[in-house]
Scaffold this active site. Structure first.
Site, PDB file in Angstrom:
ATOM      1  N   LYS A 198      61.276 102.322 -33.573  1.00  0.00           N
ATOM      2  CA  LYS A 198      60.742 103.087 -32.434  1.00  0.00           C
ATOM      3  C   LYS A 198      59.803 104.156 -32.991  1.00  0.00           C
ATOM      4  O   LYS A 198      60.234 105.201 -33.453  1.00  0.00           O
ATOM      5  CB  LYS A 198      61.906 103.720 -31.666  1.00  0.00           C
ATOM      6  CG  LYS A 198      61.656 103.941 -30.186  1.00  0.00           C
ATOM      7  CD  LYS A 198      60.511 104.869 -29.848  1.00  0.00           C
ATOM      8  CE  LYS A 198      60.861 106.321 -29.972  1.00  0.00           C
ATOM      9  NZ  LYS A 198      59.672 107.198 -29.855  1.00  0.00           N
ATOM     10  N   GLU A 273      66.770 112.540 -41.622  1.00  0.00           N
ATOM     11  CA  GLU A 273      65.838 113.358 -42.413  1.00  0.00           C
ATOM     12  C   GLU A 273      65.213 114.337 -41.437  1.00  0.00           C
ATOM     13  O   GLU A 273      64.416 113.948 -40.589  1.00  0.00           O
ATOM     14  CB  GLU A 273      64.738 112.490 -43.035  1.00  0.00           C
ATOM     15  CG  GLU A 273      65.218 111.442 -44.002  1.00  0.00           C
ATOM     16  CD  GLU A 273      65.841 112.025 -45.250  1.00  0.00           C
ATOM     17  OE1 GLU A 273      65.656 113.232 -45.520  1.00  0.00           O
ATOM     18  OE2 GLU A 273      66.532 111.273 -45.945  1.00  0.00           O
ATOM     19  N   CYS A 307      57.798 117.631 -43.618  1.00  0.00           N
ATOM     20  CA  CYS A 307      59.124 118.254 -43.677  1.00  0.00           C
ATOM     21  C   CYS A 307      59.357 118.992 -44.989  1.00  0.00           C
ATOM     22  O   CYS A 307      60.139 119.926 -45.046  1.00  0.00           O
ATOM     23  CB  CYS A 307      60.186 117.200 -43.435  1.00  0.00           C
ATOM     24  SG  CYS A 307      59.970 115.749 -44.467  1.00  0.00           S
ATOM     25  N   GLU A 404      61.394 126.440 -38.594  1.00  0.00           N
ATOM     26  CA  GLU A 404      60.398 125.451 -38.999  1.00  0.00           C
ATOM     27  C   GLU A 404      59.239 125.491 -38.015  1.00  0.00           C
ATOM     28  O   GLU A 404      59.409 125.234 -36.828  1.00  0.00           O
ATOM     29  CB  GLU A 404      60.995 124.035 -39.030  1.00  0.00           C
ATOM     30  CG  GLU A 404      59.972 123.020 -39.479  1.00  0.00           C
ATOM     31  CD  GLU A 404      60.485 121.584 -39.549  1.00  0.00           C
ATOM     32  OE1 GLU A 404      60.996 121.082 -38.532  1.00  0.00           O
ATOM     33  OE2 GLU A 404      60.366 120.972 -40.623  1.00  0.00           O
TER      34      GLU A 404
END
Ligand code: NAI
Ligand code: MG
Length: 502
Positions: A198, A273, A307, A404
């Site tokens: 996906k 992750e 990331c 973040e």
């Protein structure tokens, strides 16, 4: 100059790919979404519509999972490990043969500079697939000479088999769409699993391009299924599906938690992750000619939309002003423009929404009393461009230093303590623990500091050293499990112990 003025047009080859009626790949066939719904895909550098993709939903996920389940028991399960190696290698070769078009599509879809797309697809597309192709023939169990149930020594044997975990749902983000797909496919296929992929709703094109190659290579029908669509519909249906054995997810920590909640129904395995807020720690003896480009790229690579981005820079007080000045100078010199222009070092952010989110943090940074050294603005005109931004004198109680941002915003903070543990404690003041780097010529300081940083991987005198063979993943809220390397393969296998008494 920004993208709109550059008048960048896709090649005719890319144009004919973009103009296709993009469908879902289910059981080896391209099919429309059951609902008939579609999503529009935009070039983030021009805000122009690029393509239309099918918006798959629960019904499509059900069909794709059924196809993957059937394929798991079918022809795919009869292939030898050598056959799997050959097929994965063929996929890598096809991708390499088409890397020009693949990187153009990646650039149009995501915005990243084409050179970056090319490099990432070569190493984390082609070579990553090749790395895992090699593992397919090296999956083995153990023999264990125990004496269960009181049998005499020598009259019993236990052996373990490593079996594919089953049907894998892979949910991937938009920040490096093509390689995210290969990172999930490589180990899953090597292990003998089947996959429902996906892609992110913002960037489905690379996966669809890969779907063509998958068909060309000749994987049995249903081994790789691709369902484009939204996270809340297609993604959520896949995460909750009772017949999916494992979800491999890359994306935000917030959605990672939802994936865990959705997995409870059938206790499917989950690897995650997730986000990061990675520290880069620079000691006064470090070689600044390496530090400056290293940390600047560490922070601004992919506009910080990765990331592992080094978003918190800790610099020893003795060299603080010099480092801040030189990093700001380099960051201000990056050329910003359409990723298809060979002159662009940085492309746009992924979307208007993302840029607004990032600019919200810039505003919060300004208000918090941090010192804005460079950037802090968007570029006028079309495209979601913004300038690399550096805040100095940040503290860990500011939201820009804690959360973040996933944009080109670097926070710099001084340290003067000779107590390494105190420096590490500051670097570890985060809910995340994905990556980190240490910059010094003192090997003792380097290794001690690397050991103290609470992260899945730490680099010394570079940032974010990644390779298919190096385990990759996060501590704390940066994730569950590891990808890459042998551990990355293990996550797609389950152990069966068989005991015989004779
Ligand atoms: P996201 O985490 O919502 O999207 C990642 C993937 O998850 C996409 O394929 C999306 O369709 C899917 N998804 C979304 N909601 C889902 C659900 N309820 N169930 C199953 N799948 C779902 O990331 P988003 O919203 O695009 O970006 C927001 C923030 O997330 C970014 O600003 C960044 O901070 C972070 N992020 C971090 C990434 C990383 O690699 N660490 C990658 C992408 C985003
Ligand atoms: Mg989201």
């Amino acid at each position: 100059m920004n993208a709109a003025a550059q008048n960048i047009a896709p090649s005719s080859e890319a144009r004919s790919f973009l103009d296709r009626d993009h469908r879902l790949l289910i059981d080896g066939k391209w099919v429309p979404a059951a609902s008939g719904e579609v999503t529009e895909i935009f070039d983030p550098a021009t805000e122009q519509k690029l393509a239309t993709a099918a918006a798959g939903g629960k019904e499509d996920i059900d069909r794709a999972v059924a196809a993957a389940r059937k394929a798991l028991r079918g022809e795919w399960s009869k292939l030898t490990s050598y056959d799997r190696t050959r097929l994965i290698l063929k996929l890598a070769d096809e991708l390499e043969a088409n890397i020009g078009l693949a990187s153009e599509i990646e650039t149009l879809d995501n915005g990243m500079p084409r050179m970056v797309a090319h490099y990432s697809i070569a190493s984390f597309g082609c070579d990553f697939l090749r790395y895992y192709a090699g593992w397919a023939t090296k999956i083995s169990g153990e023999t264990i000479p125990v004496s269960p149930q009181g049998v005499r020594n020598g009259e019993s044997l236990t052996y373990t088999r490593r079996e594919p975990i089953g049907v894998v749902g892979a949910i991937i983000p938009w920040n490096a769409p093509l390689i995210m797909a290969t990172l999930k496919l490589g180990p899953a296929l090597a292990a003998g699993c089947t996959v429902v992929l996906k892609p992110a709703e913002l960037t489905p094109l690379a996966a669809l391009f890969l779907g063509d190659l998958v068909k060309r290579v000749g994987f049995p029908d249903g081994v790789i299924n691709i369902v484009t669509g939204y996270g809340e519909t297609a993604g959520a249906a896949l995460a909750a599906h009772p017949d999916v054995d494992k979800i491999a997810f890359t994306g935000s920590t917030e959605v990672g938690k939802k994936i865990i909640a959705a997995s409870i129904g059938n206790l499917k395995r989950v690897t995650l992750e997730l986000g990061g807020k990675s520290p880069m720690v620079v000691f006064p003896d470090a070689d600044l000619d390496k530090v400056i480009p290293g940390v600047t790229r560490g922070a601004f690579f992919l506009n910080g939309q990765n990331c592992m981005a080094g978003t918190r820079l800790f610099v020893h007080g003795d060299i603080f002003d010099t480092v801040v000045e030189r990093v700001a100078q380099m960051a201000s010199q990056f050329r910003i423009g359409h990723g298809l222009s060979p002159d662009s070092d940085l492309g746009p952010l992924i979307s208007g929404e993302q840029r607004e989110r990032v600019m919200g943090y810039v505003e919060a940074g300004r208000k918090s009393g941090a010192e804005l050294v460079c950037g802090g603005d968007v570029l006028p005109g079309r495209g979601f461009f913004m300038k690399p931004t550096l805040f100095s004198k940040t503290t860990m109680d500011m939201s820009i230093a804690r959360e973040e941002i996933f944009g080109p915003v670097l926070c710099v903070q001084a340290f003067s303590d000779s107590d390494l543990q105190a420096v590490a404690n500051e670097a570890n003041r985060s809910i995340y623990g994905l990556s980190g780097s240490v910059w010094t010529r003192d090997i003792s300081v380097a290794h001690r500091m690397a050991a103290m940083i609470d992260a899945g991987q730490v680099s010394i005198n570079c940032h974010a050293a990644v390779d298919p063979a190096i385990p990759f993943g996060g501590n704390r809220q940066s994730g569950w499990g590891r990808e890459f390397g042998r551990e990355g393969l293990d996550a797609y296998l389950k152990t069966k112990a068989t005991t015989v008494i004779y």
